[in-house]
Design a protein around this motif. Structure first.
Motif, PDB file in Angstrom:
ATOM      1  N   HIS B  92      35.994 -39.884  38.493  1.00 55.18           N
ATOM      2  CA  HIS B  92      36.811 -38.691  38.410  1.00 55.18           C
ATOM      3  C   HIS B  92      36.490 -37.962  37.111  1.00 55.18           C
ATOM      4  N   ILE B  93      36.582 -36.642  37.140  1.00 53.86           N
ATOM      5  CA  ILE B  93      36.058 -35.853  36.016  1.00 53.86           C
ATOM      6  C   ILE B  93      37.104 -34.861  35.482  1.00 53.86           C
ATOM      7  N   PHE B  94      37.341 -34.971  34.173  1.00 55.45           N
ATOM      8  CA  PHE B  94      38.060 -33.910  33.455  1.00 55.45           C
ATOM      9  C   PHE B  94      37.014 -33.234  32.595  1.00 55.45           C
ATOM     10  N   CYS B  95      36.746 -31.958  32.842  1.00 60.03           N
ATOM     11  CA  CYS B  95      35.665 -31.254  32.159  1.00 60.03           C
ATOM     12  C   CYS B  95      36.229 -30.126  31.310  1.00 60.03           C
ATOM     13  N   GLU B  96      35.868 -30.127  30.036  1.00 62.68           N
ATOM     14  CA  GLU B  96      36.291 -29.017  29.175  1.00 62.68           C
ATOM     15  C   GLU B  96      35.729 -27.705  29.705  1.00 62.68           C
ATOM     16  N   LYS B  97      36.408 -26.620  29.435  1.00 63.78           N
ATOM     17  CA  LYS B  97      35.951 -25.307  29.892  1.00 63.78           C
ATOM     18  C   LYS B  97      34.861 -24.814  28.963  1.00 63.78           C
ATOM     19  N   PRO B  98      33.907 -24.016  29.419  1.00 68.28           N
ATOM     20  CA  PRO B  98      33.671 -23.654  30.810  1.00 68.28           C
ATOM     21  C   PRO B  98      32.781 -24.700  31.488  1.00 68.28           C
ATOM     22  N   ILE B  99      32.797 -24.715  32.799  1.00 65.18           N
ATOM     23  CA  ILE B  99      31.877 -25.620  33.504  1.00 65.18           C
ATOM     24  C   ILE B  99      30.447 -25.271  33.123  1.00 65.18           C
ATOM     25  N   GLY B 117      33.706 -36.638  46.564  1.00 63.95           N
ATOM     26  CA  GLY B 117      35.140 -36.861  46.815  1.00 63.95           C
ATOM     27  C   GLY B 117      35.911 -37.318  45.585  1.00 63.95           C
ATOM     28  N   VAL B 118      35.405 -36.942  44.388  1.00 62.91           N
ATOM     29  CA  VAL B 118      36.120 -37.314  43.160  1.00 62.91           C
ATOM     30  C   VAL B 118      37.019 -36.159  42.720  1.00 62.91           C
ATOM     31  N   LYS B 119      38.010 -36.509  41.883  1.00 66.92           N
ATOM     32  CA  LYS B 119      38.878 -35.484  41.304  1.00 66.92           C
ATOM     33  C   LYS B 119      38.110 -34.733  40.217  1.00 66.92           C
ATOM     34  N   PHE B 120      38.388 -33.451  40.097  1.00 68.87           N
ATOM     35  CA  PHE B 120      37.721 -32.632  39.082  1.00 68.87           C
ATOM     36  C   PHE B 120      38.739 -31.655  38.511  1.00 68.87           C
ATOM     37  N   GLN B 121      38.877 -31.688  37.208  1.00 67.31           N
ATOM     38  CA  GLN B 121      39.828 -30.766  36.562  1.00 67.31           C
ATOM     39  C   GLN B 121      39.163 -30.077  35.389  1.00 67.31           C
ATOM     40  N   VAL B 122      39.402 -28.770  35.249  1.00 67.40           N
ATOM     41  CA  VAL B 122      38.846 -28.007  34.125  1.00 67.40           C
ATOM     42  C   VAL B 122      39.919 -27.862  33.043  1.00 67.40           C
ATOM     43  N   GLY B 123      39.489 -27.884  31.793  1.00 66.50           N
ATOM     44  CA  GLY B 123      40.431 -27.949  30.662  1.00 66.50           C
ATOM     45  C   GLY B 123      41.071 -26.627  30.260  1.00 66.50           C
ATOM     46  N   PHE B 124      41.647 -25.928  31.222  1.00 62.93           N
ATOM     47  CA  PHE B 124      42.427 -24.737  30.851  1.00 62.93           C
ATOM     48  C   PHE B 124      43.828 -25.194  30.462  1.00 62.93           C
ATOM     49  N   ASN B 125      43.936 -25.636  29.226  1.00 69.32           N
ATOM     50  CA  ASN B 125      45.165 -26.284  28.767  1.00 69.32           C
ATOM     51  C   ASN B 125      46.366 -25.345  28.705  1.00 69.32           C
ATOM     52  N   ARG B 126      46.120 -24.037  28.546  1.00 70.34           N
ATOM     53  CA  ARG B 126      47.260 -23.124  28.320  1.00 70.34           C
ATOM     54  C   ARG B 126      48.221 -23.071  29.507  1.00 70.34           C
ATOM     55  N   GLU B 303      45.606 -32.974  44.683  1.00 69.14           N
ATOM     56  CA  GLU B 303      44.720 -32.004  44.048  1.00 69.14           C
ATOM     57  C   GLU B 303      45.045 -31.876  42.558  1.00 69.14           C
ATOM     58  N   THR B 304      44.002 -31.713  41.767  1.00 74.36           N
ATOM     59  CA  THR B 304      44.228 -31.499  40.327  1.00 74.36           C
ATOM     60  C   THR B 304      44.825 -30.106  40.125  1.00 74.36           C
ATOM     61  N   PRO B 305      45.582 -29.919  39.035  1.00 70.12           N
ATOM     62  CA  PRO B 305      46.233 -28.624  38.822  1.00 70.12           C
ATOM     63  C   PRO B 305      45.277 -27.503  38.395  1.00 70.12           C
ATOM     64  N   VAL B 306      44.074 -27.839  37.968  1.00 75.54           N
ATOM     65  CA  VAL B 306      43.065 -26.815  37.647  1.00 75.54           C
ATOM     66  C   VAL B 306      41.764 -27.251  38.307  1.00 75.54           C
ATOM     67  N   THR B 307      41.459 -26.661  39.438  1.00 76.75           N
ATOM     68  CA  THR B 307      40.327 -27.136  40.252  1.00 76.75           C
ATOM     69  C   THR B 307      38.997 -26.548  39.796  1.00 76.75           C
ATOM     70  N   GLY B 308      37.946 -26.963  40.457  1.00 78.21           N
ATOM     71  CA  GLY B 308      36.627 -26.382  40.209  1.00 78.21           C
ATOM     72  C   GLY B 308      36.604 -24.885  40.454  1.00 78.21           C
ATOM     73  N   ILE B 309      37.288 -24.442  41.500  1.00 81.63           N
ATOM     74  CA  ILE B 309      37.378 -22.995  41.776  1.00 81.63           C
ATOM     75  C   ILE B 309      38.065 -22.283  40.610  1.00 81.63           C
ATOM     76  N   ASP B 310      39.074 -22.922  40.064  1.00 83.38           N
ATOM     77  CA  ASP B 310      39.750 -22.361  38.883  1.00 83.38           C
ATOM     78  C   ASP B 310      38.816 -22.296  37.680  1.00 83.38           C
ATOM     79  N   GLY B 311      37.815 -23.155  37.681  1.00 84.71           N
ATOM     80  CA  GLY B 311      36.805 -23.082  36.630  1.00 84.71           C
ATOM     81  C   GLY B 311      35.794 -21.969  36.878  1.00 84.71           C
ATOM     82  N   LEU B 312      35.517 -21.724  38.144  1.00 86.58           N
ATOM     83  CA  LEU B 312      34.527 -20.706  38.514  1.00 86.58           C
ATOM     84  C   LEU B 312      35.051 -19.278  38.351  1.00 86.58           C
TER      85      LEU B 312
END
Lengths: 335, 335, 335, 335
Positions: B92-99, B117-126, B303-312
């Protein structure tokens, strides 16, 4: 000291307000005459206030050699012709906004005023509001250094009727025009370029009438600053009138005036009062101050605080905003 | 309950912060390993925190079958390749922004994550900040009806060096990207069109480096709302982070968090505390909450609260803003 | 650097809080041992935190020569005997408030600590709160000149049970004691005289238990200032904790900390968040700071920020307040 | 409608203010006459305002059968004799506070007014202030349940001269009297008992004149609530006028009115405007509203909003406070 003798042309809501403000608050002035096409409807009111003459024809005021100054509070389409006549008659002029929606006619007024050498002031009363004046004074005093970002929030409590929207010239000329004046006042700079984004979100009938009711207008100023005005025709919580100026050394912002400062804390939450709802209540004192300053300009023979140019510029910005909305791109403001 | 075993890749400021937050605040997680190219420099720190393994090669983490999840806190250009490798390794991946700043590479990451099929979250902490979350929750609960106007003020306390400006991808990708995420979060809608006005008012060297330091970005949303972000690289009074959402039934706004609520009144005026100056102080708790929510998504398989689409999406908006700035017109955001 | 080895006596709510705060936030300290009469109930918790020893008898901590300092978090009646034993064992002592409700026993503690030459700090955590500390710092810096009026508002969100009221020593010793400490802290002066007015307005059962639940305590300070504390056992809107210091050159006040700064404006009114409800949430950081300062006093061999005298004085003021309530007149505070 | 004909007795600062307020704001009233011992000094002013008669002897007003109502704005020692004469002459009476400092004379006024059946109102204008009225209305509406604690902060911007202090009857009768009225107004209850703590901290000359300049007055109300007033003769930041009512269902508080809502944020801090400095500015509208309500009581033949009893009670409380200060104990308020 001899009192300045004043005639008021137009006795609708704003004409009556000015009359009462002058009589109750400005002792150096005598409201001698008032003219309105429905003269008979205002006679009792005028008599109770001690106004000597009530005319149905405003020429009776212009022809009175005793009259020093006039206030033009009649319908918008009469502002420019009466201004020109009054200038020729040598009367100082306080003219409600806008001077006109036609640029040639505005220029004709400015020329007539210049030729006659009379004072001319446009009724952008918000400049005289205690909050906005405090912001302007701090900006002028250099408290925030060079202005970088100017923000104006201007939202009415209730939309006009769609019928009014049809004839008003559109939101930018009818409502935003005050904000176009405000950004010039706050920034101390002319607007160079405008980009408008807008939508019909409040009332579909306004859209059908060809107007918008919600807008964001981005501005570039000649001094390099940028700015944005946000407008809505309907803020359900009241009249929302705020500004913010941000610059190299800091930022200034104002919040809305509210009815009382009472704050109620209960198990449900913390409740405070809403912004004042109606523009006459919110801007009550500004209407008095703008007149005081107008008559001071006459007495001390100095420039009025809102000149003919100040009446012209916001119209030019509004035209650019309308064009931007149509073309989806930034538009230069005509010089 | 078995603890989730975590590896952290990159032990710069943000990697260290995440490590300490996990260890001090999230008891369901064990930080087993950390990797950094300068592994020797972090050994004492890692040891004191009780982290078992310190690697110079992040593959040692990816290859450890015990590791359930990783945090990618390394330099921006490594985010997408490590994400793809990690997804393939089933972490599972927590990735700092930006991807990434390259759309193809972002899409490759999204594909890899989906396939694995792993979880992925982008670090939009705000999004996890107490103030902004309160606004979002009230908007979602319908407290203001339909959103009409979204406003974000986002101003840094100090500009980056011109050198950094050169390599950062520009202010829109480096700084405004958080705000592009915020407007999506607050409005609950995608951005359809962007118009950017910007200037170099803070530091001429930033302009020479090809970037801007002051901007107003107007947005049109797919749900009909309009919005504006105002940015400055330098607010001398501190980190200025405010939002406002205005709609058919009302408006919500937040003010800045301040150091103390003490207010001093003297003959000189009334003085209060400045906004918190530094983003780590201002957003302290949000960094903890985003991780809590990430691990909760793993534990509860949601689902993670900040998805890959949210990163894109914010990258796409930033690209449109850059184009708008060049062309002086509104630009549609690519789908 | 060698870590300070700490033992904690008492693992109720506050003992556990201190343990976690030390482990998560103060890296110069090692929590080696914890003692509680129900040792078996805390073993898992202590183990997860990495605390080596869990004892049922606190003497095991006092007898451990490696232990440098102890935190006394056990029931109030044990504070003074454990303090005396610990002092004799040469341990530095952080003691929860109050030291005791018996003056002789308090003096015995102060003597023992003095004789042993160990550090002693009382847990008046509110002194370390960001808001109150800001006020105190400004007062100390002379920002308001000489203090004239000190005001403390201290209202709990919920009353204790009448049963608790019976054994608590009364509101003045149980609740107002924090405020008695606060006025000394803020004024920088001792209290000379007290007048208490009080009532039972929240819960008649508290009255039947011989206590009051609402009070106004007027204070005269040795430096000439006057002050007032207002207490209620039940503020339905949350934990109400405010202070104000007024003086010859101005005034300082603080407002409550709230959950978020979000403000919602609707046609119904303007709504904002309530004060934080629970003391552990409201004073979260102060519990960490008081410990940091305690261990700093040990490391740098300087006076603790809340001394034994600071523990004694509020008890003396509370006694005077109780007497004033009985006799309906102002009472001098015993020296 | 026939206008109420009014005579004003005393044309000092407050008499002139009332005259102008009546003429400019209350159209149902005609200010026919004004009397002042220095009649010649006010003739021009009165003439400009359109007041017909200027007398040096107030009996000329009382003897005028056309006069319906009088305003007593002369020096304090004349309030009660003129009130009695005016009542006998059948005039409605608005009397500036205080009615008198002698209880027998106050009772004589109340008797005369009752016998004559005329309206009588005392000039406690603060009841009509927008902020305090909002608090009172919410209390009356049950928003905070039963009142438990009433707090009034009342601090003047500048101390009177020591000479004035000598003849003013003391701070409690001269300044706090407004606050004694306010607590009755806010609590909806009579004061049962008073304890006063006070000091000379502002100006030693005030102490030498036998008065105090800083005070805390604790009150017990007949409805069980408790309250406190804090006074200072000198708040350097301006006129500090705040109240708070706390009860079983919540609390209400008000903050000071300020000149503008502008807030300046710089690297030095965040600056906002001071409270309005002068009582005429702060309470401007309340002076108009109290008169409107007085004349409404006449027109609609209903009780005035501030009765003779309302004039008497604060004097009784002030006497109790003075006695408490001398004796250092709580004193019952005389019935």
């Amino acid at each position: 000291m001899k009192k300045i003798k004043v005639g008021i042309i137009g006795a609708g809501r704003i004409g009556k307000l000015h009359a009462e403000n002058l009589i109750n608050n400005i002792s150096s002035v005598e409201v001698k005459s008032i003219a309105d096409v429905f003269a008979d409807k205002i006679e009792t009111w005028a008599h109770d206030l001690g106004i000597k003459n009530v005319y149905s024809d405003y020429h009776d005021i212009l022809n009175d050699p005793e009259i020093d100054a006039i206030l033009i509070c009649s319908s918008t389409n009469t502002h420019s012709p009466i201004s020109i006549e009054a200038a020729k008659a040598g009367k100082h002029i306080f003219c409600e906004k806008p001077i006109d929606y036609d640029l040639d006619r505005i220029h004709a007024v400015l020329d007539a005023v210049k030729t006659a050498g009379v004072k001319f002031q446009v009724g952008f009363n918000r400049r005289f509001d205690h909050n906005f004046k405090a912001v302007r004074d701090m900006v002028q005093a250099g408290k925030i250094g060079d202005p970088h970002i100017i923000k104006v929030t201007s939202r009415d409590p209730e939309p006009p009727s769609a019928e009014y929207a049809k004839v008003s010239g559109g939101m930018f000329l009818d409502m935003t025009i005050h904000d176009f004046d405000m950004v010039r006042y706050l920034s101390g700079s002319e607007v160079d370029e405008v980009y408008a984004a807008a939508a019909v979100l409040v009332d579909p009938a306004i859209g059908e009438a060809g107007d918008v009711d919600t807008a964001l207008i981005t501005l570039k100023f000649k001094n390099g600053a940028i700015g944005v005005i946000d407008n809505s025709r309907k803020a359900v919580y009241g009249y929302d009138q705020r500004v913010e100026v941000f610059g190299s050394k800091g930022g200034i912002s104002v919040s809305n005036d509210i009815g009382s400062s009472a704050v109620l804390s209960t198990s449900e939450g913390v409740f405070s009062d809403k912004p004042k709802y109606f523009f006459l209540e919110r801007y009550k004192d500004s209407f008095i101050t703008e007149l005081k300053d107008f008559f001071e300009a006459i007495e001390e023979d100095k420039e009025t605080p809102v000149t003919g140019i100040d009446g012209l510029k916001p119209v030019l910005i509004a035209f650019a905003a309308k064009k931007s909305l149509l073309e989806g791109r930034a538009i230069k403001v005509e010089d």
